[in-house]
Design an enzyme around this catalytic site. Structure first.
Site, PDB file in Angstrom:
ATOM      1  N   GLY A   1      76.093 -25.895   8.792  1.00 54.24           N
ATOM      2  CA  GLY A   1      76.830 -24.666   9.040  1.00 54.24           C
ATOM      3  C   GLY A   1      75.848 -23.561   9.361  1.00 54.24           C
TER       4      GLY A   1
ATOM      5  N   GLN B   1      72.764 -15.124  10.615  1.00 55.51           N
ATOM      6  CA  GLN B   1      71.567 -15.909  10.350  1.00 55.51           C
ATOM      7  C   GLN B   1      70.673 -16.022  11.584  1.00 55.51           C
ATOM      8  OE1 GLN B   1      73.729 -19.256   8.118  1.00 55.51           O
ATOM      9  NE2 GLN B   1      71.647 -19.226   7.288  1.00 55.51           N
TER      10      GLN B   1
ATOM     11  N   CYS C   1      70.016 -23.537   2.131  1.00 56.32           N
ATOM     12  CA  CYS C   1      70.330 -22.595   3.198  1.00 56.32           C
ATOM     13  C   CYS C   1      69.215 -22.591   4.221  1.00 56.32           C
ATOM     14  CB  CYS C   1      70.502 -21.195   2.595  1.00 56.32           C
ATOM     15  SG  CYS C   1      70.919 -19.929   3.786  1.00 56.32           S
ATOM     16  N   LEU C   2      69.582 -22.535   5.493  1.00 58.84           N
ATOM     17  CA  LEU C   2      68.587 -22.490   6.561  1.00 58.84           C
ATOM     18  C   LEU C   2      67.752 -21.216   6.501  1.00 58.84           C
ATOM     19  CD1 LEU C   2      70.729 -23.945   9.472  1.00 58.84           C
ATOM     20  CD2 LEU C   2      69.083 -25.134   8.009  1.00 58.84           C
TER      21      LEU C   2
ATOM     22  N   HIS D   1      80.207 -20.992   1.548  1.00 56.28           N
ATOM     23  CA  HIS D   1      78.821 -20.576   1.786  1.00 56.28           C
ATOM     24  C   HIS D   1      78.734 -19.705   3.040  1.00 56.28           C
ATOM     25  CE1 HIS D   1      74.356 -21.582   1.779  1.00 56.28           C
ATOM     26  NE2 HIS D   1      74.516 -21.169   3.031  1.00 56.28           N
ATOM     27  N   GLU D   2      79.362 -20.138   4.130  1.00 47.13           N
ATOM     28  CA  GLU D   2      79.299 -19.375   5.387  1.00 47.13           C
ATOM     29  C   GLU D   2      80.059 -18.058   5.271  1.00 47.13           C
ATOM     30  OE1 GLU D   2      77.024 -20.269   7.342  1.00 47.13           O
ATOM     31  OE2 GLU D   2      76.800 -22.284   6.494  1.00 47.13           O
TER      32      GLU D   2
ATOM     33  N   HIS E   1      77.834 -15.582   3.646  1.00 49.52           N
ATOM     34  CA  HIS E   1      76.855 -15.010   4.580  1.00 49.52           C
ATOM     35  C   HIS E   1      77.447 -13.823   5.339  1.00 49.52           C
ATOM     36  CE1 HIS E   1      73.252 -17.342   4.325  1.00 49.52           C
ATOM     37  NE2 HIS E   1      73.860 -18.488   4.566  1.00 49.52           N
TER      38      HIS E   1
END
Length: 185
Positions: free
Chosen positions: A56, A61, A104-105, A146-147, A150
């Site tokens: 995702g 991000q 997380c990226l 999670h997204e 963000h």
């Protein structure tokens, strides 16, 4: 997605912004125009997510502070969920609360057990302006939550306390910024 196309195949790869970047700590703006620029953003998000080996990725991000995210994520039964949401709203969570691994990226090298609901429902629009409703369970529900976090200016470590939070942040500080990462957006 159009039938037969590979999401992200016409997109450009943008590296994920680090968690300390202010763009990740600010609530994202609503998308007002469903135009070619939005289509390009969705393609760029898919390309960037795949390049970083994520499941995702939210627009902020990659430095674009608007309410859009993409996903290509399995649930606990290993069913693949692939898509994107514009102006998503987390409208429902439920089921049991599960503490499970999350990464997380924007925080490469860190992973921690985070409590999330086992079921999540997100409503929004696709890139053409058509309404969408996405229901997820298990790992996919975790991805949706999670997204959405963000886009509201949060990262998963905000949900941690004490030693678990310190360990995750320390691991992220020590991790190299380049190379492949696995897991969430």
């Amino acid at each position: 997605m159009h039938r037969g196309t590979i999401p992200g195949s016409s997109g450009s790869v943008h590296p994920p912004r680090p968690a300390a970047d202010p763009v990740l700590r600010t609530r994202c703006a609503e998308v007002a125009s469903f135009d070619a620029e939005l289509v390009r953003l969705v393609e760029d998000l898919f390309a960037s997510m795949y390049a970083a080996y994520g499941v995702g990725l939210a627009a902020n991000q990659i430095g674009v502070p608007v309410r859009v995210f993409v996903y290509d994520c399995p649930d606990d039964e290993d069913r693949r969920h692939l898509g994107h949401v514009v102006n998503p709203r987390l409208v429902e969570t439920g089921g049991v609360i599960v503490r499970g691994p999350e990464s997380c990226l924007s925080l490469p090298g860190a992973e921690a057990a985070v409590e999330r609901h086992d079921r999540a429902v997100v409503e929004g629009w696709d890139r053409t302006g058509a309404p969408v409703r996405i229901e997820g369970t298990g790992f996919f529900a975790r991805c949706l939550q999670h997204e959405c976090d963000h886009l509201d200016g949060g990262v998963y470590t905000d949900r941690l306390t004490g030693l678990r939070r310190r360990r995750a942040l320390r691991a992220a500080r020590r991790a190299p910024r380049s190379g492949a990462q696995a897991h969430g957006g």
